[in-house]
Scaffold this motif. Structure first.
Motif, PDB file in Angstrom:
ATOM      1  N   CYS A  67       0.840  -1.200   0.000  1.00 44.64           N
ATOM      2  CA  CYS A  67       0.000   0.000   0.000  1.00 44.64           C
ATOM      3  C   CYS A  67       0.879   1.256   0.000  1.00 44.64           C
ATOM      4  O   CYS A  67       1.834   1.358   0.774  1.00 44.64           O
ATOM      5  CB  CYS A  67      -0.893  -0.032   1.232  1.00 44.64           C
ATOM      6  N   CYS A  70       0.008   2.988   3.790  1.00 48.81           N
ATOM      7  CA  CYS A  70       0.383   2.367   5.073  1.00 48.81           C
ATOM      8  C   CYS A  70       1.511   1.347   4.911  1.00 48.81           C
ATOM      9  O   CYS A  70       1.979   0.792   5.904  1.00 48.81           O
ATOM     10  CB  CYS A  70      -0.831   1.721   5.731  1.00 48.81           C
ATOM     11  N   CYS A 136      -4.424  -0.352  -0.143  1.00 49.14           N
ATOM     12  CA  CYS A 136      -5.007  -1.565   0.438  1.00 49.14           C
ATOM     13  C   CYS A 136      -6.506  -1.394   0.529  1.00 49.14           C
ATOM     14  O   CYS A 136      -7.265  -2.353   0.529  1.00 49.14           O
ATOM     15  CB  CYS A 136      -4.398  -1.831   1.813  1.00 49.14           C
ATOM     16  N   CYS A 140      -7.865   3.979   3.276  1.00 46.26           N
ATOM     17  CA  CYS A 140      -6.683   3.778   4.119  1.00 46.26           C
ATOM     18  C   CYS A 140      -6.191   5.118   4.663  1.00 46.26           C
ATOM     19  O   CYS A 140      -6.020   6.081   3.931  1.00 46.26           O
ATOM     20  CB  CYS A 140      -5.566   3.105   3.313  1.00 46.26           C
ATOM     21  N   ASN A 152      -4.671   3.323  10.779  1.00 48.69           N
ATOM     22  CA  ASN A 152      -5.819   2.429  10.629  1.00 48.69           C
ATOM     23  C   ASN A 152      -6.020   1.618  11.911  1.00 48.69           C
ATOM     24  O   ASN A 152      -7.117   1.146  12.184  1.00 48.69           O
ATOM     25  CB  ASN A 152      -5.598   1.443   9.472  1.00 48.69           C
TER      26      ASN A 152
HETATM   27 ZN    ZN Z   1      -3.026   1.022   3.374  1.00 44.79          ZN
END
Ligand code: ZN
Ligand code: ZN
Length: 178
Positions: A67, A70, A136, A140, A152
């Protein structure tokens, strides 16, 4: 999987075309770009079009992407149709604009006019299916730029640096106009 078997000589393609199906268990075709979590399965049909080769078919796999926000890895299923025209590289210089326009609905890839590299065509199609922005999840929240906490999972106590908001200017204007 034997990649050599996926290099097809132009002259070996029969008039009715040639169908191929193969499975790449470990994702060798794209190993240098992304790992796979499911085998690459492809079915292709090669058809001679004069000196060109039309390649149609489909490819399926599941990639492991990370991602952009993140940095976590996430599975990304790919299910793409293949619709490609291979043109001998020698025609490149004399290709006219009108011809280009007619072929616009197809992806055009150049080849040496002798060997059709089906593995390369399938590889290209998989890579084209990967989005520019790899997330993702659309929602996010990413990582805190100050402490690196994955937002998250939980929020951190960091206060983002306060930037001059457009309202600060507005306030000043209101004050000075009185
Ligand atoms: Zn993410
Ligand atoms: Zn933080």
């Amino acid at each position: 999987m034997n990649r050599e078997e996926l290099k097809i000589k132009f002259e070996d393609i029969p008039p009715e075309g040639l169908s191929l199906a193969f499975e790449d268990q470990k994702g060798e075709l794209i190993r240098d770009c992304y790992p796979v979590s499911k085998p690459i399965k492809a079915k292709v049909h090669l058809m001679r079009w004069g000196i060109d080769v039309k390649v149609t078919g489909e490819v399926k796999t599941e990639l492991v992407l990370s991602c952009d926000r993140c940095l976590k890895e996430f599975p990304f299923p790919v299910e793409a149709n293949i619709n490609v025209l291979l043109e001998p590289v020698a025609t490149l210089s004399r290709m006219k604009e009108e011809v280009r326009l007619k072929k616009d609905e197809l992806d055009v890839i150049f080849f040496d006019g002798i060997t059709v590299e089906v593995d390369e065509v399938v590889r290209e199609e998989i890579l084209l299916a990967v989005p520019m922005r790899k997330l993702c999840n659309e929602a996010c929240k990413g990582l805190c730029p100050l402490c690196g906490q994955d937002l998250n999972e939980k929020t951190c106590g960091c206060k983002p640096a306060v930037k001059d908001s457009p309202f600060a200017i507005l306030k000043k204007l209101v004050v000075s106009s009185r």
